[in-house]
Design an enzyme around this catalytic site. Structure first.
Site, PDB file in Angstrom:
ATOM      1  CE  LYS A   1      -1.789   1.657   3.990  1.00 45.33           C
ATOM      2  NZ  LYS A   1      -1.529   3.061   4.284  1.00 45.33           N
ATOM      3  CG  ASN A   2       2.227   2.659   3.490  1.00 44.66           C
ATOM      4  OD1 ASN A   2       1.086   2.984   3.158  1.00 44.66           O
ATOM      5  ND2 ASN A   2       2.560   2.376   4.730  1.00 44.66           N
TER       6      ASN A   2
ATOM      7  NE  ARG B   1      -7.134   4.210   4.945  1.00 41.43           N
ATOM      8  CZ  ARG B   1      -6.195   4.754   5.731  1.00 41.43           C
ATOM      9  NH1 ARG B   1      -6.416   4.908   7.015  1.00 41.43           N
ATOM     10  NH2 ARG B   1      -5.054   5.155   5.228  1.00 41.43           N
TER      11      ARG B   1
ATOM     12  NE  ARG C   1      -0.418  10.118   9.720  1.00 42.37           N
ATOM     13  CZ  ARG C   1      -0.719   9.132   8.874  1.00 42.37           C
ATOM     14  NH1 ARG C   1      -1.940   8.649   8.852  1.00 42.37           N
ATOM     15  NH2 ARG C   1       0.177   8.648   8.042  1.00 42.37           N
TER      16      ARG C   1
ATOM     17  CG  ASP D   1       2.750   1.505   9.513  1.00 46.48           C
ATOM     18  OD1 ASP D   1       3.099   1.722   8.344  1.00 46.48           O
ATOM     19  OD2 ASP D   1       2.394   2.409  10.301  1.00 46.48           O
TER      20      ASP D   1
ATOM     21  CB  CYS E   1      -6.246   9.862  10.931  1.00 41.14           C
ATOM     22  SG  CYS E   1      -4.769   8.916  11.034  1.00 41.14           S
TER      23      CYS E   1
HETATM   24  C1  EPZ Z   1       4.002   6.935   6.215  1.00 39.79           C
HETATM   25  O1  EPZ Z   1       3.181   7.959   6.745  1.00 39.79           O
HETATM   26  C2  EPZ Z   1       3.094   5.721   6.099  1.00 39.79           C
HETATM   27  N1  EPZ Z   1       1.997   6.025   5.187  1.00 39.79           N
HETATM   28  C3  EPZ Z   1       2.540   5.367   7.487  1.00 39.79           C
HETATM   29  O2  EPZ Z   1       1.762   4.183   7.346  1.00 39.79           O
HETATM   30  C4  EPZ Z   1       3.724   5.068   8.410  1.00 39.79           C
HETATM   31  O3  EPZ Z   1       3.243   4.798   9.708  1.00 39.79           O
HETATM   32  C5  EPZ Z   1       4.659   6.282   8.456  1.00 39.79           C
HETATM   33  O4  EPZ Z   1       5.081   6.616   7.102  1.00 39.79           O
HETATM   34  C6  EPZ Z   1       5.895   6.032   9.302  1.00 39.79           C
HETATM   35  O5  EPZ Z   1       6.574   4.923   8.821  1.00 39.79           O
HETATM   36  C7  EPZ Z   1       2.227   6.024   3.845  1.00 39.79           C
HETATM   37  O6  EPZ Z   1       3.335   5.801   3.400  1.00 39.79           O
HETATM   38  C8  EPZ Z   1       1.035   6.303   2.964  1.00 39.79           C
HETATM   39  P1  EPZ Z   1       5.918  10.334   8.391  1.00 39.79           P
HETATM   40  P2  EPZ Z   1       3.728   9.489   6.789  1.00 39.79           P
HETATM   41  O7  EPZ Z   1       5.859  11.572   7.581  1.00 39.79           O
HETATM   42  O8  EPZ Z   1       4.527   9.760   5.583  1.00 39.79           O
HETATM   43  C9  EPZ Z   1       5.632  13.617  11.816  1.00 39.79           C
HETATM   44  C10 EPZ Z   1      -0.133   2.804   7.611  1.00 39.79           C
HETATM   45  O9  EPZ Z   1      -0.723   2.293   8.575  1.00 39.79           O
HETATM   46  N2  EPZ Z   1       5.687  14.560  10.702  1.00 39.79           N
HETATM   47  O10 EPZ Z   1       7.153   9.508   8.371  1.00 39.79           O
HETATM   48  O11 EPZ Z   1       2.591  10.348   7.110  1.00 39.79           O
HETATM   49  C11 EPZ Z   1       4.304  12.894  11.815  1.00 39.79           C
HETATM   50  O12 EPZ Z   1       3.347  13.640  12.534  1.00 39.79           O
HETATM   51  C12 EPZ Z   1       0.353   4.247   7.689  1.00 39.79           C
HETATM   52  O13 EPZ Z   1       0.108   2.214   6.524  1.00 39.79           O
HETATM   53  C13 EPZ Z   1       5.828  15.917  10.975  1.00 39.79           C
HETATM   54  O14 EPZ Z   1       5.898  16.334  12.134  1.00 39.79           O
HETATM   55  O15 EPZ Z   1       4.693   9.390   8.060  1.00 39.79           O
HETATM   56  C14 EPZ Z   1       4.626  11.593  12.500  1.00 39.79           C
HETATM   57  O16 EPZ Z   1       4.539  11.789  13.897  1.00 39.79           O
HETATM   58  C15 EPZ Z   1       0.102   4.864   9.062  1.00 39.79           C
HETATM   59  N3  EPZ Z   1       5.862  16.795   9.946  1.00 39.79           N
HETATM   60  C16 EPZ Z   1       6.083  11.336  12.110  1.00 39.79           C
HETATM   61  O17 EPZ Z   1       6.587  12.575  11.621  1.00 39.79           O
HETATM   62  C17 EPZ Z   1       5.789  16.385   8.625  1.00 39.79           C
HETATM   63  O18 EPZ Z   1       5.849  17.242   7.718  1.00 39.79           O
HETATM   64  C18 EPZ Z   1       6.266  10.302  11.005  1.00 39.79           C
HETATM   65  O19 EPZ Z   1       5.517  10.741   9.910  1.00 39.79           O
HETATM   66  C19 EPZ Z   1       5.663  15.008   8.367  1.00 39.79           C
HETATM   67  C20 EPZ Z   1       5.625  14.118   9.420  1.00 39.79           C
END
Ligand code: EPZ
Length: 430
Positions: free
Chosen positions: A31-32, A408, A132, A316, A127
């Site tokens: 998915k990711n 999803r 996020r 995850d 969410c």
């Molecule tokens: C990706 O989300 C994945 N989703 C998530 O999978 C996964 O948990 C996550 O990476 C971490 O591995 C997809 O790839 C579609 P991040 P993403 O940006 O990109 C903070 C699932 O269940 N952050 O690495 O949103 C954020 O709040 C989903 O498949 C900022 O502060 O994750 C979080 O606490 C859930 N500012 C942390 O970083 C930003 O601009 C990690 O977020 C971006 C992120």
């Protein structure tokens, strides 16, 4: 669109737990990985063919967003192959209703800026698992020259031209790394992303972009370099297997016992999960070239775990491990360092008799001998599948509501589990 992809929208599972899983199951595409790759198709005006597409609600919604933008979307091979062509791309605004449905809609900012120099979207919203934020996405895009304006919940970005820059990410954000990579593909000059996320899905995106004619290097390491190019070409790509689905099935075998062969896997992508599962003594694992043999060995022993960016233990998989630890011998300490609110599975596991105390980023899970069946509600994707694992391991009838969250991220989960001997049904879909 859901119908075309065969994604059902029935809302609950009825599970008669206590059965050992056994047999063989094939893991779907990640998915990711597919979500950023679908967004990247906007960069070129040529045909992009994507194989091993998982049939998921998020893929259906991303396809709907692309169609709204004027991308031609064709599905073949029973939904497993997507043919996307953005030659007729004629819009830069993403409808708020669709933005709210999937966070990964934010991945379209980079490609739309690169291709059209303009994008308008709304904040994807947090969410169940945390705020996020998207500040790192916006910081990266403005570093490349985009002018950003945020008003009334909308973000408008304009970039008559994008110029490569050196960008340092405060934290290794997966989405920000991918968004900036995509925006940099058609920019003038070279972009260097430091402290980049290293997830395998980022490597898959790099491979896709390079097949398209981009010049990206370093994905999987903490520095990614993108040399801007002037033109792109048609591309054909096969999505990598889903490492989180793979690891989810391993946790399910550890929780229920039995013997299962997982096919279509990349073993090195699940090393942290396998190491932790071996530590519980509940699972024996043999890694093949593209398959994994797993055997449930005994009641799990308590383990401590801390989620970290790849290659650390994946966030995850944290809710699924919480479900396993709920009936372990001893007390487990789970620390969630990635998201600030990702212990929602605990509330529902407690309804089944789990003894879990949550304190900020830590959860203390005191193993009980066995959980008891109940009616529970999936609060989010991974938390929902954690409840399915708990139900499969618990004698008696458990109902899991809210399984639209599970649709999803897991393709035909109940069909795969049924093929392994689980007694799991979606009433109303028979
Ligand atoms: C990706 O989300 C994945 N989703 C998530 O999978 C996964 O948990 C996550 O990476 C971490 O591995 C997809 O790839 C579609 P991040 P993403 O940006 O990109 C903070 C699932 O269940 N952050 O690495 O949103 C954020 O709040 C989903 O498949 C900022 O502060 O994750 C979080 O606490 C859930 N500012 C942390 O970083 C930003 O601009 C990690 O977020 C971006 C992120």
């Amino acid at each position: 669109m859901h119908r075309r992809l065969g994604v059902q929208t029935v809302e609950r599972y009825v599970i008669q737990g206590g059965k050992r899983l056994s047999g063989k199951v094939r893991v779907s595409g990640a998915k990711n990985a597919i979500l950023p790759v679908m967004a990247a198709c906007v960069l070129s005006g040529h045909e992009c063919v994507i194989h091993e597409a998982p049939r998921l609600r998020d893929v259906a919604v991303m396809a709907e967003i692309l169609t709204n933008l004027g991308v031609r979307v064709r599905i073949s091979d029973e939904g497993r192959t997507l043919h996307l062509n953005a030659e007729g791309l004629n819009a830069f605004e993403i409808p708020t209703s669709l933005m709210r449905e999937i966070r990964s809609s934010i991945f379209l900012m980079g490609p739309l800026l690169g291709r059209l120099g303009r994008v308008r979207c709304s904040h994807p919203g947090g969410c169940a698992i945390g705020s996020r934020d998207i500040d790192l996405h916006l910081m990266g895009l403005s570093a490349l020259g985009a002018r950003l304006e945020e008003k009334f919940g909308y973000i408008t970005a304009d970039a008559p031209s994008l110029r490569g820059r050196e960008i340092y990410l405060d934290l290794p954000s997966v989405g920000a790394t991918e968004n900036i990579m995509m925006a940099a593909v058609l920019a003038e000059g070279t972009t260097v992303i430091r402290n980049a996320a290293k997830e395998p899905e980022i490597v898959d995106l790099q491979n896709f972009l390079n097949r398209m004619g981009a010049r990206v290097r370093g994905a999987g390491l903490d520095t990614v370099r993108v040399e801007g190019v002037a033109k792109l070409n048609p591309v054909e790509h096969t999505i990598i297997p889903d490492r989180i689905e793979t690891a989810t099935f391993l946790v399910a075998v550890a929780a229920t016992g039995g013997e299962v062969v997982l096919e279509n896997v990349i073993p090195e992508h699940v090393e942290a999960a396998v190491a932790k599962l071996r530590e519980t003594k509940a699972l024996e694992v043999e890694m093949g070239h593209d398959r994994i043999f797993a055997r449930g060995a005994r009641r799990p022993q308590a383990v401590d775990l801390k989620t970290l960016p790849y290659p650390g233990f994946p966030t995850d998989l944290q809710p699924q491990m919480m479900a396993l630890c709920a009936t372990a011998e001893g007390t487990s300490i789970i620390t969630e360092t990635i998201f600030e609110n990702r212990f929602k599975a605990a509330d529902e596991l407690r309804r089944m008799g789990a003894d879990i105390k949550v304190d900020g980023r830590s959860a203390v899970v005191k193993g009980v001998k066995a959980l008891s069946p109940a009616t529970v509600e999936a609060p989010a994707l991974r938390e929902g599948v954690a409840l399915v694992i708990a139900a499969l391991a618990t004698e008696g009838r458990t109902v899991v509501d809210g399984i639209q969250h599970i649709d999803r991220g897991y393709e035909e989960l109940e069909v795969k589990l049924q093929s392994l001997g689980a007694d799991i049904r979606r009433p109303g879909s028979e």
